[in-house]
Scaffold this motif. Structure first.
Motif, mmCIF file in Angstrom:
data_model
loop_
_atom_site.group_PDB
_atom_site.id
_atom_site.type_symbol
_atom_site.label_atom_id
_atom_site.label_comp_id
_atom_site.label_asym_id
_atom_site.label_seq_id
_atom_site.Cartn_x
_atom_site.Cartn_y
_atom_site.Cartn_z
ATOM 1 N N TYR A 90 0.841 -1.205 0.000
ATOM 2 C CA TYR A 90 0.000 0.000 0.000
ATOM 3 C C TYR A 90 0.873 1.251 0.000
ATOM 4 O O TYR A 90 1.832 1.365 0.769
ATOM 5 C CB TYR A 90 -0.902 0.000 1.237
ATOM 6 C CG TYR A 90 -1.865 1.162 1.277
ATOM 7 C CD1 TYR A 90 -3.019 1.164 0.499
ATOM 8 C CD2 TYR A 90 -1.623 2.261 2.110
ATOM 9 C CE1 TYR A 90 -3.907 2.232 0.544
ATOM 10 C CE2 TYR A 90 -2.515 3.325 2.164
ATOM 11 C CZ TYR A 90 -3.649 3.314 1.377
ATOM 12 O OH TYR A 90 -4.524 4.369 1.426
ATOM 13 N N ASN A 91 0.541 2.190 -0.875
ATOM 14 C CA ASN A 91 1.309 3.428 -1.030
ATOM 15 C C ASN A 91 0.422 4.623 -0.685
ATOM 16 O O ASN A 91 -0.609 4.836 -1.325
ATOM 17 C CB ASN A 91 1.829 3.543 -2.466
ATOM 18 C CG ASN A 91 2.800 4.708 -2.639
ATOM 19 O OD1 ASN A 91 2.801 5.656 -1.860
ATOM 20 N ND2 ASN A 91 3.628 4.637 -3.685
ATOM 21 N N ASN A 132 0.942 7.706 -1.194
ATOM 22 C CA ASN A 132 0.948 8.709 -2.267
ATOM 23 C C ASN A 132 0.069 8.300 -3.444
ATOM 24 O O ASN A 132 -0.453 9.146 -4.157
ATOM 25 C CB ASN A 132 2.379 8.958 -2.743
ATOM 26 C CG ASN A 132 3.261 9.523 -1.643
ATOM 27 O OD1 ASN A 132 2.807 10.348 -0.846
ATOM 28 N ND2 ASN A 132 4.512 9.074 -1.577
#
Length: 295
Positions: A110-111, A113
């Motif tokens: 999971y990012n 940004n």
């Protein structure tokens, strides 16, 4: 700890209302059964009774009415019944759940940004299964104690007798509807929470974090309450089979009129314990609104 103590009375009220719905459904099922088999007082010694199950039946009409009647019949402290097993559920659940959730998000890549709304859903579901399975025996005891007034000595007899008859698996009674409740809850909660938090464009602080959590939690709880009702239905059955019923009896005289509604359906092999079947029975007996008892 303080927060748990404040919301505990509402938890007791919720379980009482759901338990009332469950008992009403069982009584209707008993009347409609072609060959109900219940325990008769003639099968019990005359010096025997189960005071635990002979508690006077009280009808509750909503949250406020439940508060008043519980206090009048059992005392103010009854609103905090089950506080010990509740702590054994709440503290490990929070630690296991959030730790595994953050780890699962990390493993899924999971990012922040470039947020993918599906990943929190998957992470929330996996971590919830792990958490609820770990504390399920304490959840069973908590629900049982909150559904009716049970002295500790009596509760101990119920648990030990049930385990000796059905094995340790009985301590995970109601786990499946708990998973049916908690996985959708987690998926819906984290999807809405992460969406509100990331996409709102508002700088997050403690206030907005609380708002996002409250909104996401309210939506998730409303959708999954029917499975919570089924969970209560299954877990308050602990100690209601005929063998356990007789083994936990104490001095006095049994009352057949009160025994029959409790034991008849649990002794009837044709009665399904599948989550969907229980939902259907509740709807047929009490209407769709009964699926949101205690909400």
């Amino acid at each position: 700890m303080g927060a748990l103590e404040k919301v505990k009375p509402f938890d007791v009220v919720k379980v009482r209302l759901q338990s009332q719905t469950s008992n009403a459904v069982r009584q209707i099922s008993t009347k409609s059964s072609h060959s109900p088999q219940s325990i008769s007082t003639t099968s019990l010694p005359s010096t025997t009774a189960c005071r635990h199950y002979l508690t006077k039946q009280i009808h509750y009409n909503g949250t406020y009415d439940t508060f008043i009647k519980v206090i009048r019949s059992e005392g103010l402290l009854s609103l905090w019944s089950g506080i010990t097993p509740a702590l054994c559920v709440s503290i490990p659940t929070v630690v296991i759940y959030f730790t595994s959730y953050m780890k699962a998000k990390e493993l899924l890549g999971y990012n922040e940004n470039q947020p993918n709304p599906i990943l929190p859903v998957i992470a929330g579901a996996c971590s919830r299964i792990f958490a609820v399975t770990s504390v399920s025996p304490f959840e069973l005891i908590r629900t049982k104690v909150q559904s009716e007034k049970v002295p500790f000595k009596q509760l101990y007899r119920i648990i030990t007798t049930s385990v000796s008859e059905d094995g340790l698996r009985i301590l995970w009674k109601g786990l499946l509807p708990t998973i049916w409740r908690d996985i959708p809850f987690s998926m819906i909660y984290w999807f809405n929470y992460e969406s509100l938090r990331v996409r709102s464009g508002i700088k997050m602080n403690s206030y907005w974090t609380f708002v996002c959590g409250a909104v996401a939690g309210s939506i998730a709880a409303t959708i999954t309450t029917p499975f919570d009702v089924v969970k209560t239905y299954r877990q308050i059955e602990l100690g209601h089979n005929s063998k356990t019923f007789q083994n936990v009896c104490i001095n006095g005289r049994a009352n057949e009129a009160l025994i029959k509604p409790i034991t008849a359906t649990t002794n009837n092999g044709a009665t399904s314990t599948q989550t969907i079947d229980i939902l259907i029975r509740i709807i047929k007996a009490q209407g769709v609104g009964a699926l949101w008892s205690g909400k």
